[in-house]
Design an enzyme around this catalytic site. Structure first.
Site, PDB file in Angstrom:
ATOM      1  N   HIS A   1       1.871  44.006 136.056  1.00 57.17           N
ATOM      2  CA  HIS A   1       1.852  43.565 134.649  1.00 57.17           C
ATOM      3  C   HIS A   1       3.226  43.041 134.210  1.00 57.17           C
ATOM      4  O   HIS A   1       3.645  43.241 133.077  1.00 57.17           O
ATOM      5  CB  HIS A   1       1.430  44.707 133.715  1.00 57.17           C
ATOM      6  CG  HIS A   1       0.043  45.210 133.957  1.00 57.17           C
ATOM      7  ND1 HIS A   1      -1.058  44.768 133.254  1.00 57.17           N
ATOM      8  CD2 HIS A   1      -0.435  46.130 134.835  1.00 57.17           C
ATOM      9  CE1 HIS A   1      -2.141  45.391 133.678  1.00 57.17           C
ATOM     10  NE2 HIS A   1      -1.797  46.215 134.647  1.00 57.17           N
TER      11      HIS A   1
ATOM     12  N   ASN B   1      -7.322  47.384 130.157  1.00 52.20           N
ATOM     13  CA  ASN B   1      -7.444  46.064 130.774  1.00 52.20           C
ATOM     14  C   ASN B   1      -8.605  45.313 130.141  1.00 52.20           C
ATOM     15  O   ASN B   1      -9.375  45.882 129.374  1.00 52.20           O
ATOM     16  CB  ASN B   1      -7.728  46.208 132.276  1.00 52.20           C
ATOM     17  CG  ASN B   1      -6.472  46.480 133.102  1.00 52.20           C
ATOM     18  OD1 ASN B   1      -5.354  46.207 132.662  1.00 52.20           O
ATOM     19  ND2 ASN B   1      -6.665  47.018 134.293  1.00 52.20           N
TER      20      ASN B   1
ATOM     21  N   HIS C   1       2.513  54.393 127.968  1.00 55.70           N
ATOM     22  CA  HIS C   1       2.280  55.562 128.826  1.00 55.70           C
ATOM     23  C   HIS C   1       0.926  56.161 128.458  1.00 55.70           C
ATOM     24  O   HIS C   1       0.705  56.536 127.307  1.00 55.70           O
ATOM     25  CB  HIS C   1       3.409  56.569 128.600  1.00 55.70           C
ATOM     26  CG  HIS C   1       3.250  57.850 129.368  1.00 55.70           C
ATOM     27  ND1 HIS C   1       2.461  57.967 130.490  1.00 55.70           N
ATOM     28  CD2 HIS C   1       3.814  59.073 129.183  1.00 55.70           C
ATOM     29  CE1 HIS C   1       2.533  59.199 130.948  1.00 55.70           C
ATOM     30  NE2 HIS C   1       3.333  59.895 130.177  1.00 55.70           N
TER      31      HIS C   1
ATOM     32  N   TYR D   1       3.463  56.317 134.660  1.00 54.63           N
ATOM     33  CA  TYR D   1       4.038  55.501 133.578  1.00 54.63           C
ATOM     34  C   TYR D   1       5.404  56.000 133.131  1.00 54.63           C
ATOM     35  O   TYR D   1       6.349  55.221 132.996  1.00 54.63           O
ATOM     36  CB  TYR D   1       3.053  55.398 132.407  1.00 54.63           C
ATOM     37  CG  TYR D   1       1.883  54.518 132.774  1.00 54.63           C
ATOM     38  CD1 TYR D   1       1.814  53.209 132.329  1.00 54.63           C
ATOM     39  CD2 TYR D   1       0.878  54.972 133.618  1.00 54.63           C
ATOM     40  CE1 TYR D   1       0.767  52.380 132.703  1.00 54.63           C
ATOM     41  CE2 TYR D   1      -0.170  54.164 133.998  1.00 54.63           C
ATOM     42  CZ  TYR D   1      -0.229  52.865 133.544  1.00 54.63           C
ATOM     43  OH  TYR D   1      -1.252  52.046 133.926  1.00 54.63           O
TER      44      TYR D   1
HETATM   45 FE1  HDD Z   1      -1.263  50.616 135.145  1.00 53.69          FE
HETATM   46  C1  HDD Z   1       1.401  49.023 133.819  1.00 53.69           C
HETATM   47  C2  HDD Z   1      -3.328  49.144 132.805  1.00 53.69           C
HETATM   48  C3  HDD Z   1      -4.032  51.822 136.804  1.00 53.69           C
HETATM   49  C4  HDD Z   1       0.745  52.374 137.168  1.00 53.69           C
HETATM   50  N1  HDD Z   1      -1.004  49.334 133.624  1.00 53.69           N
HETATM   51  C5  HDD Z   1       0.170  48.795 133.220  1.00 53.69           C
HETATM   52  C6  HDD Z   1      -0.040  47.942 132.087  1.00 53.69           C
HETATM   53  C7  HDD Z   1      -1.373  47.973 131.802  1.00 53.69           C
HETATM   54  C8  HDD Z   1      -1.984  48.851 132.764  1.00 53.69           C
HETATM   55  C9  HDD Z   1      -2.071  47.227 130.701  1.00 53.69           C
HETATM   56  C10 HDD Z   1       1.034  47.129 131.379  1.00 53.69           C
HETATM   57  C11 HDD Z   1       1.584  47.844 130.189  1.00 53.69           C
HETATM   58  C12 HDD Z   1       2.572  46.956 129.483  1.00 53.69           C
HETATM   59  O1  HDD Z   1       2.153  45.943 128.936  1.00 53.69           O
HETATM   60  O2  HDD Z   1       3.751  47.291 129.523  1.00 53.69           O
HETATM   61  N2  HDD Z   1      -3.274  50.442 134.913  1.00 53.69           N
HETATM   62  C13 HDD Z   1      -3.916  49.897 133.825  1.00 53.69           C
HETATM   63  C14 HDD Z   1      -5.324  50.212 133.887  1.00 53.69           C
HETATM   64  C15 HDD Z   1      -5.517  50.946 135.013  1.00 53.69           C
HETATM   65  C16 HDD Z   1      -4.234  51.112 135.649  1.00 53.69           C
HETATM   66  C17 HDD Z   1      -6.353  49.802 132.847  1.00 53.69           C
HETATM   67  C18 HDD Z   1      -6.781  51.543 135.556  1.00 53.69           C
HETATM   68  C19 HDD Z   1      -7.773  51.912 134.835  1.00 53.69           C
HETATM   69  N3  HDD Z   1      -1.584  51.835 136.714  1.00 53.69           N
HETATM   70  C20 HDD Z   1      -2.786  52.247 137.230  1.00 53.69           C
HETATM   71  C21 HDD Z   1      -2.571  53.240 138.260  1.00 53.69           C
HETATM   72  C22 HDD Z   1      -1.216  53.417 138.354  1.00 53.69           C
HETATM   73  C23 HDD Z   1      -0.615  52.522 137.384  1.00 53.69           C
HETATM   74  C24 HDD Z   1      -3.671  53.930 139.039  1.00 53.69           C
HETATM   75  C25 HDD Z   1      -0.425  54.317 139.253  1.00 53.69           C
HETATM   76  C26 HDD Z   1      -0.870  55.408 139.817  1.00 53.69           C
HETATM   77  N4  HDD Z   1       0.721  50.630 135.485  1.00 53.69           N
HETATM   78  C27 HDD Z   1       1.339  51.479 136.342  1.00 53.69           C
HETATM   79  C28 HDD Z   1       2.857  51.392 136.273  1.00 53.69           C
HETATM   80  C29 HDD Z   1       3.065  50.303 135.186  1.00 53.69           C
HETATM   81  C30 HDD Z   1       1.638  49.925 134.802  1.00 53.69           C
HETATM   82  C31 HDD Z   1       3.506  51.173 137.603  1.00 53.69           C
HETATM   83  C32 HDD Z   1       3.943  49.143 135.563  1.00 53.69           C
HETATM   84  C33 HDD Z   1       4.853  48.921 134.401  1.00 53.69           C
HETATM   85  C34 HDD Z   1       4.601  50.017 133.500  1.00 53.69           C
HETATM   86  O3  HDD Z   1       3.666  50.850 134.039  1.00 53.69           O
HETATM   87  O4  HDD Z   1       5.135  50.211 132.433  1.00 53.69           O
HETATM   88  O5  HDD Z   1       3.369  52.629 135.879  1.00 53.69           O
END
Ligand code: HDD
Length: 668
Positions: A73, A146, A337, A360
């Site tokens: 993202h 999402n 988060h 997060y």
């Molecule tokens: Fe995630 C970012 C949505 C599964 C780990 N995720 C992130 C963002 C969105 C989502 C919208 C961007 C937020 C922003 O605009 O700053 N993610 C989802 C959805 C998931 C999902 C709807 C499943 C239903 N994500 C998911 C899993 C993991 C992560 C299973 C890790 C185990 N996601 C992250 C992250 C991020 C992230 C690595 C990257 C940047 C951030 O968090 O701030 O922690």
């Protein structure tokens, strides 16, 4: 604390704003700078001198301007707004922003793509993030969703594998922001839990026309908990008032070059114009007693609850009404988060959700450089913050208390709140095992449900998407592996994809015929409001007819731009864009108002033919019909000609696209 609209957050942010001014420049230490164009040097042609503190500070700050982009993202766009509740949900939750209809809760939303880097194009085939921070009076609640209601994997521990597979391949970092490559499809063929989500990814949902025309989903099953401690399962849905609309693939490829910021610009411009995007927040509610009434597991994030089984209940509306003022400070530094919840909202044991609860906060510590990132203005809650957590990088506050532990007998401390957050008292009992529940085993039924629910043109687009994607896969074994799974989803899908790949579709099991009409985009709310229309003009056009048409369309909220072979004016009408500077792909519809000049220009005939090919409404006034003739349009569906086309043309634009046109004779 009651908040009126987003005023409360605005007031809070005001304290941190640095307005533009023309006062003299200073260093970060407040010392005035007399010259920022020349470094301090020994003699006119001599070396730069170390003691030039202004040079050192300026370059150091520049060298440190970047923070790590988000692992996923990375590319996004944000907006402020507010959430208003339609009806109190007191029987379901104790969350104040969901029980008091007089409260307007400030929000910040960040939309994003998932796979691409920060500088990648907006209109790639990808999932879109839809993350909302509610600044409630009881603390921040983040709904990190999402635009698809399901996810690729069932367990957080697979997330690094999935992301590594879809991201550019590690040896050469190719391809950028694309799932059309071997490692992604290898992961898919080996991990069939991805298949339901892959169907969404191959559908038009993965190429939204606008962030304003896109649904959002919390994906997991969460819990609402009322004041008596009783819980109800909930699925969160955002529904855009303008309907859910998509681009077409060929158009997407051209937009990436024409305007890589297409979705970001669209959001920004709509808000600047006062056409504020609106979304209903809806819930699907399942009583705890009905947890096991479904053929799938409510804890499985690769499954939806079909709306036909549990209807959506609209509970409130979000309006996005203000653009950020500083992309880095606000949109880049916002930290979402999943674990940010308020009393009355709780989690479930969905293993993907549980994995996210760790990731997060962990990622923000690195991205934002330490534990004090909740003090950054965009992340700061409106609710008061009081605790004994101290110090760390970038602590901005000066805590005056002499004690930073509890309990203490010296300076009060912070007693535990009587009405603090209480976790739902779910009974948990089990052995420690690394195993998935057999209730997570069915990876095909809902992929089939999705396919069955599509209209014929949506199915065509899905097949074409599979062919594009698998057409970029080098290894035949991977294609065959994917085909094997498609055969278990639907024989029609498998055979059509197999034909295109020159392979044989294997025989699959018998599949069910159940459909969920709500999944199709065929029947969406219609509106001409905010649709972008190109009016093609040239010297000699009847300006009166164009002005009258434009006025009628703009009265309904459409955005008209005059496109002509040159800048300046055509008759007395100002030209907005020059024909060589734009393409039809950045518009929703086209009106031809001249044929005499434009029909002689290949660029103009192509403009119309391309818009037709992409299913867009085409209008013609005056001699504009000559241009349509020159473009050799193979049909007249969604083509409106005549002296007074305003109303029928507006209706055609509102219909979004005419996908049943036969465009096979138009060049690809
Ligand atoms: Fe995630 C970012 C949505 C599964 C780990 N995720 C992130 C963002 C969105 C989502 C919208 C961007 C937020 C922003 O605009 O700053 N993610 C989802 C959805 C998931 C999902 C709807 C499943 C239903 N994500 C998911 C899993 C993991 C992560 C299973 C890790 C185990 N996601 C992250 C992250 C991020 C992230 C690595 C990257 C940047 C951030 O968090 O701030 O922690």
């Amino acid at each position: 604390m009651k908040q009126q609209g987003d005023d409360a957050k605005n007031r809070q942010l005001d304290e941190d704003r640095v307005p533009a001014d023309d006062l003299p420049m200073t260093t970060d230490q407040g010392v005035r700078v007399d010259d920022t164009d020349n470094s301090l040097r020994a003699g006119l042609r001599g070396p730069t001198i170390m003691e030039d503190f202004h040079f050192r500070e300026k370059i150091t700050r520049f060298d440190h301007e970047r923070i790590p982009e988000r692992v996923v993202h990375a590319r996004g766009a944000g907006a402020y707004g507010e959430f208003e509740l339609y009806e109190p949900l007191t029987d379901l939750t104790s969350a104040r922003f969901l029980t008091d209809t007089s409260v307007r809760t400030p929000v910040f939303v960040r939309f994003s793509t998932v796979g691409g880097s920060r500088g990648s194009a907006d209109t790639v085939r990808d999932v879109r993030g839809f993350a909302t921070k509610f600044y409630t009076s009881e603390g921040n609640f983040d709904l990190v969703g999402n635009n698809f209601p399901v996810f690729f994997i069932q367990d957080g521990v697979k997330f690094p594998d999935f992301v590594h597979a879809v991201k550019p391949e590690p040896h050469n970092e190719i391809p950028q922001a694309q799932s059309a490559h071997d490692t992604f499809w290898d992961f898919v063929q080996l991990q069939p839990e991805t298949l339901h989500m892959v169907m969404w990814l191959m559908s038009d949902r993965a190429i939204p026309r606008s962030f304003r025309m896109m649904q959002g989903f919390g994906v997991h099953t969460f819990r609402l908990v009322n004041a008596a401690g009783e819980a109800t399962f909930v699925k969160w849905h955002w529904r855009p008032k303008l309907g859910t609309h998509s681009l077409v693939w060929d158009e997407v490829l051209r937009i990436q070059g024409n305007d890589p910021d297409f979705n970001r610009r669209d959001l920004w411009e709509a808000i600047e114009r006062g056409a504020f995007p609106e979304y209903d927040l809806c819930v699907q509610l399942v009583p705890e007693s009905s947890e096991h009434d479904f053929e799938f597991d409510l804890l499985d994030p690769t499954k939806i609850i079909p709306e036909e089984l549990v209807p959506l209940r609209p509970i409130g509306k979000m309006t996005l009404n203000r653009n950020p003022q500083n992309f880095f400070a606000e949109t880049e530094q916002v930290a979402f988060h999943l674990g940010n919840v308020v009393p009355g909202i709780d989690f479930t044991n969905d293993p993907l959700l549980q994995g996210r609860l760790f990731s997060y906060l962990d990622t923000q510590l690195l991205r934002l450089g330490g534990p004090n990132f909740p003090q950054i203005p965009i992340n700061r809650p409106l609710a008061d913050v009081r605790n004994d957590q101290r110090d760390g990088f970038h602590q901005h506050l000066i805590h005056e208390s002499r004690t930073s532990y509890a309990p203490n007998s010296i300076s009060g401390g912070h007693p535990a709140a009587t009405e603090g957050y209480r976790h739902y008292q779910e009974r948990v009992d089990g052995s420690k095992i690394r195993k998935r529940s057999p209730s997570f085993d069915d990876h095909y039924s809902q992929a089939t449900l999705f396919w069955n629910s599509m209209s014929s043109w949506e199915k065509e687009h899905i097949v074409a998407a599979f062919l594009f994607e698998l057409g970029h896969v080098e290894r035949r074994t991977i294609k065959e592996g994917v085909l094997g799974h498609l055969a278990s989803i639907h024989p029609d899908l498998a055979s059509q994809v197999a034909r295109g790949l020159g392979l044989q579709a294997p025989q699959g099991p018998r599949v069910h015929a159940t459909a969920s009409p709500a999944l199709s985009q065929a029947d969406q709310p219609r509106s001409v409001a905010t649709r972008k229309i190109a009016i093609l003009m040239a010297d000699g056009t009847d300006a009166g007819a164009v002005k009258a048409l434009r006025q009628r369309l703009e009265e309904q909220g459409a955005i008209c731009e005059v496109v002509a072979p040159h800048e300046g004016r055509v008759a007395d009408v100002p030209v907005d864009r020059q024909l060589s500077a734009v393409n039809s792909v950045v518009y929703d519809a086209v009106v031809a108002s001249d044929g005499a000049v434009l029909s002689q220009l290949g660029r103009a005939t192509f403009f119309v033919a391309e818009a037709f090919k992409h299913g867009k409404a085409i209008g013609a006034v005056g001699t504009g019909t000559l241009l349509l003739d020159a473009a050799r349009l193979p049909g007249d569906q969604g083509v409106v000609k005549g002296d007074d086309i305003a109303q029928p043309f507006a209706e055609a634009v509102a219909a979004h696209r005419f996908f049943d046109r036969d465009v096979t004779t138009l060049p690809a």
